[in-house]
Design an enzyme around this catalytic site. Structure first.
Site, PDB file in Angstrom:
ATOM      1  N   ARG A  99      -5.201 -13.601 -21.641  1.00  0.00           N
ATOM      2  CA  ARG A  99      -4.310 -12.450 -21.840  1.00  0.00           C
ATOM      3  C   ARG A  99      -4.604 -11.706 -23.140  1.00  0.00           C
ATOM      4  O   ARG A  99      -4.151 -10.584 -23.329  1.00  0.00           O
ATOM      5  CB  ARG A  99      -2.848 -12.896 -21.775  1.00  0.00           C
ATOM      6  CG  ARG A  99      -1.864 -11.750 -21.740  1.00  0.00           C
ATOM      7  CD  ARG A  99      -0.460 -12.169 -21.328  1.00  0.00           C
ATOM      8  NE  ARG A  99       0.012 -13.379 -21.987  1.00  0.00           N
ATOM      9  CZ  ARG A  99       0.396 -13.438 -23.266  1.00  0.00           C
ATOM     10  NH1 ARG A  99       0.356 -12.370 -24.014  1.00  0.00           N
ATOM     11  NH2 ARG A  99       0.810 -14.570 -23.781  1.00  0.00           N
ATOM     12  N   TYR A 112      -4.601  11.753 -10.101  1.00  0.00           N
ATOM     13  CA  TYR A 112      -4.426  10.656  -9.157  1.00  0.00           C
ATOM     14  C   TYR A 112      -2.928  10.416  -8.906  1.00  0.00           C
ATOM     15  O   TYR A 112      -2.131  10.362  -9.842  1.00  0.00           O
ATOM     16  CB  TYR A 112      -5.086   9.410  -9.733  1.00  0.00           C
ATOM     17  CG  TYR A 112      -4.926   8.186  -8.883  1.00  0.00           C
ATOM     18  CD1 TYR A 112      -5.601   8.061  -7.674  1.00  0.00           C
ATOM     19  CD2 TYR A 112      -4.090   7.147  -9.282  1.00  0.00           C
ATOM     20  CE1 TYR A 112      -5.442   6.939  -6.887  1.00  0.00           C
ATOM     21  CE2 TYR A 112      -3.929   6.013  -8.490  1.00  0.00           C
ATOM     22  CZ  TYR A 112      -4.610   5.922  -7.302  1.00  0.00           C
ATOM     23  OH  TYR A 112      -4.448   4.815  -6.526  1.00  0.00           O
ATOM     24  N   ASP A 135      -9.507  10.318 -17.370  1.00  0.00           N
ATOM     25  CA  ASP A 135      -9.779   9.406 -16.264  1.00  0.00           C
ATOM     26  C   ASP A 135     -11.145   9.808 -15.698  1.00  0.00           C
ATOM     27  O   ASP A 135     -11.293  10.876 -15.116  1.00  0.00           O
ATOM     28  CB  ASP A 135      -8.664   9.545 -15.218  1.00  0.00           C
ATOM     29  CG  ASP A 135      -8.823   8.576 -14.052  1.00  0.00           C
ATOM     30  OD1 ASP A 135      -9.962   8.167 -13.764  1.00  0.00           O
ATOM     31  OD2 ASP A 135      -7.804   8.243 -13.408  1.00  0.00           O
ATOM     32  N   LYS A 175     -13.147   1.274  -8.073  1.00  0.00           N
ATOM     33  CA  LYS A 175     -13.941   2.276  -7.376  1.00  0.00           C
ATOM     34  C   LYS A 175     -15.440   2.051  -7.641  1.00  0.00           C
ATOM     35  O   LYS A 175     -15.972   1.057  -7.213  1.00  0.00           O
ATOM     36  CB  LYS A 175     -13.465   3.669  -7.766  1.00  0.00           C
ATOM     37  CG  LYS A 175     -11.935   3.840  -7.721  1.00  0.00           C
ATOM     38  CD  LYS A 175     -11.343   3.696  -6.324  1.00  0.00           C
ATOM     39  CE  LYS A 175      -9.825   3.482  -6.348  1.00  0.00           C
ATOM     40  NZ  LYS A 175      -9.055   4.508  -7.055  1.00  0.00           N
TER      41      LYS A 175
HETATM   42  C1  LIG Z   1      -7.846   4.562  -7.749  1.00  0.00           C
HETATM   43  C2  LIG Z   1      -7.668   5.427  -8.923  1.00  0.00           C
HETATM   44  C3  LIG Z   1      -6.814   5.064  -9.982  1.00  0.00           C
HETATM   45  C4  LIG Z   1      -5.974   3.800  -9.956  1.00  0.00           C
HETATM   46  O1  LIG Z   1      -6.757   2.667  -9.954  1.00  0.00           O
HETATM   47  P1  LIG Z   1      -6.269   1.257  -9.312  1.00  0.00           P
HETATM   48  O2  LIG Z   1      -7.431   0.383  -9.549  1.00  0.00           O
HETATM   49  O3  LIG Z   1      -5.933   1.502  -7.894  1.00  0.00           O
HETATM   50  O4  LIG Z   1      -5.062   0.851 -10.089  1.00  0.00           O
HETATM   51  C5  LIG Z   1      -6.742   5.914 -11.066  1.00  0.00           C
HETATM   52  N1  LIG Z   1      -7.425   7.064 -11.114  1.00  0.00           N
HETATM   53  C6  LIG Z   1      -8.239   7.450 -10.122  1.00  0.00           C
HETATM   54  C7  LIG Z   1      -8.978   8.736 -10.237  1.00  0.00           C
HETATM   55  C8  LIG Z   1      -8.385   6.654  -8.994  1.00  0.00           C
HETATM   56  O5  LIG Z   1      -9.183   7.055  -7.994  1.00  0.00           O
END
Ligand SMILES: *Cc1c(COP(=O)(O)O)cnc(C)c1O
Length: 386
Positions: free
Chosen positions: A48, A102, A174, A199
């Site tokens: 953690r 998102y 992001d 992703k």
């Molecule tokens: C999927 C996604 C997230 C969130 O990620 P998780 O792993 O599902 O928590 C955030 N930003 C974008 C652009 C995403 O495609």
């Protein structure tokens, strides 16, 4: 090994790996220990605390890829994003948030910021002026996500970073849709980069993870909150993620090559009204993409003409899977109006350009001709719309 001089695929393959000094094996050993000899090291190791051997080492690969000093790996993208936002936003602070972000991030902000006494404004659109218009005297953070979902609109990263610097505001981006193979926001002046590692980092639709990369100073601040929130990733999955990331460069480039060809194919197709892909010369963001990206990514959207039934089209696909997630080596498609943007009103969807005919396409690594054949037969099967 200084990662600055190494090529992308070398960083993917080698940076941050753990040398197996006991058996000289070629891959990083997996350390599952949750308990370490406290006499051994200055920093006490504990999962953690984000400092087990596997966590610490894989963070170096991620930092190297994002041209950052340091990084942390989380149990999901949302764990990374929420920890970052709550580190820099306190009661009475205000955040400027890009309009098209998102859905999970938007939901986090709309559902929970008020409870923390944090104010926020969503920008009217993705223009410089829209961001500037939202800045208040208590604005502490500007949040962007480019390319945006599902229409692949771009934000001018350098301009927004400069705007924020002029107002002494921290910036967070992001970078999930582009991946560090195609875009490095830190090089353009952004302070913090976040990823849903579920992703492209994972890339095989079998890992849930997240990551944040920034300066050491900023990462120390995020760490001090994150260790209390407890959103770390298990070491087994960290180890698996390292394996996935070895092929990040070649996967994303192969997916991008397919995306570019598919975008051109769709643009010429009589059943397709519009294609949203920054790699197309006709796309309004093409010149900005050339400046701030090292390619155009592997995500695109397209709109079928009214003659075709978009739901029938998705049902008729045999190779391409209808799927909520994205970025895996397998191609997937979804209808934003029925999934990611289903909660918006019809009016809001229409003003954003998200029609019922819009299909988001996460392009995989399959052979191009097979993808084209699948699309062709699904188009035939969904015509005429009755
Ligand atoms: C999927 C996604 C997230 C969130 O990620 P998780 O792993 O599902 O928590 C955030 N930003 C974008 C652009 C995403 O495609």
């Amino acid at each position: 090994m200084s990662s600055k001089k190494l090529g992308l695929n070398t960083i993917c393959t080698h940076s941050g790996s753990i040398e197996d000094k006991t058996f000289q094996g070629s891959v990083s050993p997996l350390y599952m220990s949750t308990s370490f000899n406290f006499m051994d090291v200055d920093t006490k190791r504990y999962p953690r605390y984000f400092n087990t051997p596997n966590q610490e080492h894989l963070s170096k690969k991620i930092a190297a890829l994002e041209h950052a000093e340091a990084a942390l790996i989380f149990g999901s993208g949302m764990a990374a994003i929420s920890a970052t936002l709550l580190t820099f936003l306190k009661s009475g602070d205000h955040a400027v948030i890009q309009n098209d972000i998102y859905g999970g991030t938007r939901n986090f902000i709309e559902s929970h910021f008020a409870n923390y006494g944090i104010e926020y404004s969503f920008t009217k659109d993705l223009s410089y002026k829209a961001f500037e218009d939202c800045i208040q005297s208590n604005t502490k953070l500007i949040y962007i996500e480019t390319p945006s979902n599902p229409l692949m609109k771009l934000v001018d990263i350098f301009a927004i970073a400069k705007l924020a610097k002029n107002h002494k505001i921290i910036t967070a981006a992001d970078n999930t849709f582009a991946s560090p193979i195609i875009q490095n926001p830190i090089d353009l002046g952004i302070d913090i980069v976040m990823h849903s590692a579920t992703k492209y980092f994972g890339g095989h639709s079998d890992i849930s993870a997240g990551a944040v990369a920034s300066s050491q100073e900023i990462m120390d601040k995020i760490w001090s909150l994150a260790k209390d929130f407890g959103g770390n990733l298990s070491d087994y999955t960290v180890w698996l993620l390292e394996r996935s990331m070895k092929t990040l460069g070649i996967r994303v480039k192969a997916q991008q090559r397919n995306a570019k060809r598919l975008a051109k194919f769709l643009e010429k197709h009589s059943a397709v009204k519009t294609v949203y892909y920054p790699g197309l010369k006709s796309n309004e963001y093409h010149s900005l993409a050339k400046i701030q990206m090292k390619g155009y990514g592997a995500m695109l959207s397209f709109e079928l003409t009214d003659k075709y039934d978009a739901e029938k089209f998705l049902e008729a696909l045999t190779l391409i899977k209808p799927s909520m997630s994205l970025a895996g080596v397998e191609s997937t498609m979804l209808l934003p109006s029925k999934t990611s943007h289903a909660l918006l009103s019809e009016f809001d969807r229409a003003t954003q350009g998200i029609t019922d005919q819009l299909i988001r396409f996460s392009v995989g690594i399959e052979t191009k001709k097979d993808l084209i054949e699948d699309i062709e037969q699904a188009i035939s099967a969904s015509n005429p719309k009755k």
